[in-house]
Write an enzyme that holds these catalytic residues in place. Structure first.
Site, PDB file in Angstrom:
ATOM      1  CB  ILE A 181      -0.932   0.019   1.230  1.00 36.83           C
ATOM      2  CG1 ILE A 181      -1.843  -1.209   1.233  1.00 36.83           C
ATOM      3  CG2 ILE A 181      -1.770   1.291   1.253  1.00 36.83           C
ATOM      4  CD1 ILE A 181      -2.652  -1.359   2.515  1.00 36.83           C
ATOM      5  N   GLY A 182       1.917   1.237   0.793  1.00 37.40           N
ATOM      6  CA  GLY A 182       2.742   2.438   0.886  1.00 37.40           C
ATOM      7  C   GLY A 182       4.031   2.180   1.627  1.00 37.40           C
ATOM      8  N   GLY A 235       8.293   2.764   7.775  1.00 39.86           N
ATOM      9  CA  GLY A 235       8.388   1.393   7.299  1.00 39.86           C
ATOM     10  C   GLY A 235       7.483   1.176   6.102  1.00 39.86           C
ATOM     11  CE  LYS A 283       1.651   1.829  10.430  1.00 45.13           C
ATOM     12  NZ  LYS A 283       1.936   2.743   9.294  1.00 45.13           N
ATOM     13  CG  ASP A 324       3.329  11.998  11.982  1.00 42.90           C
ATOM     14  OD1 ASP A 324       3.446  13.113  11.436  1.00 42.90           O
ATOM     15  OD2 ASP A 324       3.665  10.941  11.442  1.00 42.90           O
TER      16      ASP A 324
END
Length: 300
Positions: free
Chosen positions: A39-40, A45, A62, A157
């Site tokens: 996904i990204g 990470g 993740k 964040d």
């Protein structure tokens, strides 16, 4: 099509496994999941869309590298993730399970079908986002932030890249508290976390901060939803931080309401003591009315 697979060790190399749910066990190793696609990837990470083989449910995985940490610090990181897993709110990404192998912290989370808010904004590059949709996003984020504030959790964040959209376009706040985990993993520098476009003046100036830093980030997000541009822009990070500290931002387009503009300005107040709180915002007449008469916030 080739898909980069997440880093994985054999079962006998696994050091510790922590189930973050109460009740039945979900999974313990990467072998329990089928990798669908990546996904990204970012400073934290890599994130993958995965399917659990036992029941075909879809999740996000993740991975954070912790190869350089000692065992005590690894345990501290996993304990932080356990705290995240205890958060239960309709507008926060659910954390299901986490486990550590010799080099990676693996976190199994809720998968959001419509991507993140950053992608949503880019899809509107030549057309403004309807104000009702902005109000819906704002109220849902506020409910999520108010919940974590009561739990003494600061996001630190909050940005368009970690606010996600479900298939019904309801929002989910992601990476909740992971800034603390990244501290343990050595991924943050001097307390400045993530993308500089959304950080508050007090963080820029290395000053102590509280939950009001998340309200500043929310103001930047709302401003960007209205203007389709970052609230503060510059040719270098140093120049950007100077602009943030000066707290001078452009007005939103005139077709948006005065009430929305006043909320954004109140979120982007440089003095944290004068800046709105989640309770201030949720108690405002306009927001309260929307919350009471549109309990599902179904503003499509």
């Amino acid at each position: 099509m080739y898909i980069e697979k997440p880093k994985q060790l054999s079962k006998d190399e696994n050091i510790s496994t922590n189930n973050l749910t109460t009740g039945k066990k979900l999974a313990t190793t990467l072998e329990d999941f089928e990798i669908i696609n990546k996904i990204g990837k970012g400073y934290f990470g890599t994130v993958y869309k995965v399917r659990r083989k036992a029941d075909n449910n879809i999740y996000a995985l993740k991975q954070i590298s912790i190869s350089h940490l000692n065992q005590q610090t690894r345990n501290s990181a996993i304990n932080e993730v356990q705290i995240l897993a205890s958060l239960r709110n309709p507008y926060i990404v659910k954390y299901y399970e986490s486990f550590i192998d010799r080099t990676y912290l693996n976190i199994i989370m809720e998968y959001c079908e419509n991507g993140d808010l950053d992608t949503f904004i880019k899809r509107h590059v030549n057309r403004s986002i309807p104000e009702k949709k902005i109000w819906k996003i704002m109220i849902q984020v506020l409910i999520g932030l108010h919940y974590i504030n009561k739990k003494n959790v600061i996001h630190r964040d909050l940005k368009t890249m970690n606010i996600f959209l479900t298939k019904d376009e309801d929002i989910r706040i992601g990476d909740m508290g992971l800034a603390k985990v990244l501290d343990y993993a050595g991924k943050t520098a001097h307390g400045v976390v993530g993308s500089p476009y959304f950080i508050s003046p007090e963080i820029c100036e290395r000053k102590p901060y509280n939950e009001k830093t998340d309200i500043w980030s929310l103001g930047c997000i709302l401003h960007e939803l209205c203007t389709l541009r970052h609230t503060f822009e510059a040719t270098s990070e140093a120049a950007l931080l100077v602009k943030i500290v000066k707290s001078m931002h452009k007005p939103i387009p005139e077709h948006y309401s005065r009430e929305l503009e006043e909320i954004i300005n109140g979120c982007l107040c440089k003095d944290p003591q004068m800046r709105y709180s989640t309770l201030n915002l949720l108690s405002m007449k306009g927001i309260y009315t929307l919350f009471i008469y549109e309990p599902k916030l179904n503003f499509h």
